[in-house]
Design a protein around this motif. Sequence first.
Motif, PDB file in Angstrom:
ATOM      1  N   SER A   1       8.580   0.112   2.274  1.00  0.00           N
ATOM      2  CA  SER A   1       7.828  -0.489   3.787  1.00  0.00           C
ATOM      3  C   SER A   1       8.380  -1.571   3.318  1.00  0.00           C
ATOM      4  N   ILE A   2       7.841  -2.393   2.514  1.00  0.00           N
ATOM      5  CA  ILE A   2       7.746  -3.990   2.956  1.00  0.00           C
ATOM      6  C   ILE A   2       9.645  -3.950   2.401  1.00  0.00           C
TER       7      ILE A   2
ATOM      8  N   ILE B   1      -0.980   1.868   4.163  1.00  0.00           N
ATOM      9  CA  ILE B   1      -0.516   2.935   2.928  1.00  0.00           C
ATOM     10  C   ILE B   1      -1.908   3.492   2.012  1.00  0.00           C
TER      11      ILE B   1
ATOM     12  N   THR C   1       6.307   5.624   4.307  1.00  0.00           N
ATOM     13  CA  THR C   1       6.491   4.519   4.767  1.00  0.00           C
ATOM     14  C   THR C   1       6.831   4.130   6.250  1.00  0.00           C
TER      15      THR C   1
ATOM     16  N   ILE D   1       4.501   1.773  -0.503  1.00  0.00           N
ATOM     17  CA  ILE D   1       4.371   0.197  -0.316  1.00  0.00           C
ATOM     18  C   ILE D   1       5.864  -0.277  -0.857  1.00  0.00           C
TER      19      ILE D   1
ATOM     20  N   PHE E   1       0.787  -3.496   4.068  1.00  0.00           N
ATOM     21  CA  PHE E   1       1.095  -2.505   3.820  1.00  0.00           C
ATOM     22  C   PHE E   1      -0.745  -2.217   3.249  1.00  0.00           C
TER      23      PHE E   1
ATOM     24  N   GLY F   1       1.142  -6.008  -1.753  1.00  0.00           N
ATOM     25  CA  GLY F   1       1.876  -4.307  -2.159  1.00  0.00           C
ATOM     26  C   GLY F   1       1.124  -3.739  -3.459  1.00  0.00           C
TER      27      GLY F   1
ATOM     28  N   MET G   1       3.288  -3.151   9.931  1.00  0.00           N
ATOM     29  CA  MET G   1       4.333  -4.625   9.476  1.00  0.00           C
ATOM     30  C   MET G   1       4.615  -5.306  10.623  1.00  0.00           C
TER      31      MET G   1
ATOM     32  N   GLY H   1       3.518   2.414   7.230  1.00  0.00           N
ATOM     33  CA  GLY H   1       3.933   1.090   6.738  1.00  0.00           C
ATOM     34  C   GLY H   1       4.987   0.102   7.867  1.00  0.00           C
TER      35      GLY H   1
END
Length: 802
Positions: free
Chosen positions: A261-262, A240, A22, A258, A237, A64, A29, A25
């Motif tokens: 992390s977003i 990942i 995580t 994913i 992403f 993602g 980003m 990612g």
Amino acid sequence: MTQAEPQVEVSLSRNLGLLAVTMIGVGAMIGAGIFVLTGIAAGKAGPGLLLAFLLNGCIALIIGGSYAELGSCFPAAGGGYLWIKQGMNDLFGYLSGWMSWFAQSLACALYALAFGAFFGELLGLWGLDLAAGCTDIHHGCPLLHWTRVGLGVALAVTFTWINYKGSSETGLIGNIVTSIKIVILVVMAAFGLSLMFRAAGGEVSTIVESSFRPFLPFGIGGVLLAMGLTFIAFEGFEIIAASGEEVKNPTRNIPLAIALSILIAVSIYLMTAAVVIGAIDSGDPNVPVYQFLSTLGELGMVEVAAQIFPVGGKLMLILAGLASATSALNATLYGSSRVAFAMGRDGNLFPAFGQINPSTMTPVMAIAMSGLLVVIMAVSLPIEDVAASANIMFLLLFMMVCYSVVSLRKSRPDLKRRFTLPLTPFLPSLGIAICLVLAVWLASLSMIAWGIAIAWMVGGLTIYFVWILPNQTKWEVDPSRTVSESASVLTATGLPTVLVPVKDKFMASSVGALGSIFAHQRGHELLCMHVVRTPDMNTVRADMIDTSVTRVASRVSRQLDVNHRELTVVGRSVSQTISAKAHEYDTELIVFGWPGATVGSQHAFGSVIDLIGTNPPCDILVTHFNTLWRKPRRIVIPSRGRGANLRMSYEVTRDLMAFYRSEDSLKIHESPGSSQEEIQVKTIYVVTSDEERENTPLVKQTSIDLAKSMDVDTEFEVVEAANVEAGILHASRNADLLLLGASDEGYFTQQFRGSIPERVMRKTSANVIMSRKFQGPVSSMLRRFGLGGPREDQEVPNLDSE
């Protein structure tokens, strides 16, 4: 034969847990984009910047999820370039790689310009005022501008050299830079929010009224601009998905990482946007904060930090921006050059791109050209145009990835999917639509960006058709290894071939018989080929493979004394191997067998047939046998009165009728007297509307004339039906053989409903042969997307009437 070495399976150690992957990612980003573009985006959307970040997060979740599914199917290196090549065709695979190379080079140029801007501010803090005497530091100060550009170019050249020498950012340094970025943003957001609440006496309504009204000063158009401009800040992403082989419990952890992390990145972005809009003062009560930030451009975040932390805040943000831009440029330049290297190695770019320097073990040409692109873009364009160009390219690439999710669900049901994107095809289609809207909307920000994007794509297509496609088989590394070959003649005959790819003995018997008949009638050689797919060809020995499958397929050719060749080939890609052998052996016709019953209703003809059928190297036939092949007594041919595929259906009929009239058919006929029975041919025209009914005389005349030109006598029958599929099924209920033309229906029709030939094949009790006439790669691509003029014969029904 020497003793084979013990086979060792090589794989990566699964040592990345959910938290670790995580953070990978999140670090990818939260890069230089958020430091550079937030102030610019605030000037485009005002307080609506919060909505822009939130909506971008939702889109990123869809894309993602697409990356998670495709990454679970194809864990090997290649990423989107490989997926699009599998999900669409070689042309789009090439185009995606070409665009990805440029998109990442543009991102590098963005990071280089960001570095120059931040370093210029650092020089100002050290007392070197490059903007002295300038009234407009953004447009009227050449010394400051070219100093920033020069610093950015120097950084790009430096890291181009570092990549050439083989050095790269270590994981430890990357983790430190990531931690610094996140801590600074979170601390700045926390202090900024604290200031906002203190100034408003803790009243949220006061904060909203004073800082966030009006919420959309530039309307939804401003939000769309900010979304398109900042979407690059959500790119990352996919790293990942590329880590699948190293992640513990990837089925659970990859999609979850994913999503997390977003969500983490969006949360930090939303807090940052709130502070940028609500925690600082423009210095003029008549000038909204977002207008003030728009005048600062890429340095807007520096001003935010300076106001929140009067002592040391500006320096802290500058150092964070410098570290972020440096690490992002290094990593992205590495990725950009590796895309170019992979394309060169695969024969999709000039061979020099795929060559490795023996001393540094790096792809010198790929790195040099990537660095040159970065320098050219940094020198030629303002930072807004660079950002817009990069975002347009990434958005178009994400569209292709979403398309590939839907396409591969149909064409590759055999793939092992550790994760599947829910609500497919609706979510991928939504992702395609939104990415297209954002890309088009960026034209209002920078027509130059769209001009650059179009010029790059047109240039890439020109290179592909003029240089790469004619030389591809000469440039690319042979993707296969022949482990068994036998032939009826010892020397090459020089004859064109009929190629029959076979998977198993059940299908080999009927498909081989049909291929032998066509080879006999056309004076061609029969090539029976069995492809064994394996990711690593070195782990398969010849004695491990059943080479008797092709022997079954060539049985009828031996009875007819047809020159034949049997190949058993090991390859990484079945479709690429078939295409390569078709070119090598001068193939004019490929006869495929489709089991049909083994594939669910949501899937098409299978990975190999679909991939080759979208851009065939020659004429192809797809056969579906409900019974073993034998002489047909009643043939039904649906027609729209014209088209290359209809002509090919009559050619097939002509060859079958001529063969079964000949004495050679006595060598293989199934029952006494069957060779004397004449084959009956009926051409049908399915009418589903009044307009089609009015066309009946023309369709009848053109169909009969075309059949006569092929020496085929045919009846003609008009079939009234609610839709084309129902009409064909009704008319062919007593037929032995149904000849269909391949479908050129559009993307959405085929994804949601399947093509008409496919649906008919699943439901009819007759044997079926579907034909696709080779008309060149450009025509195939244009017809597939509805751009090639009138569609072919029976594949041009009035779909609206269905």
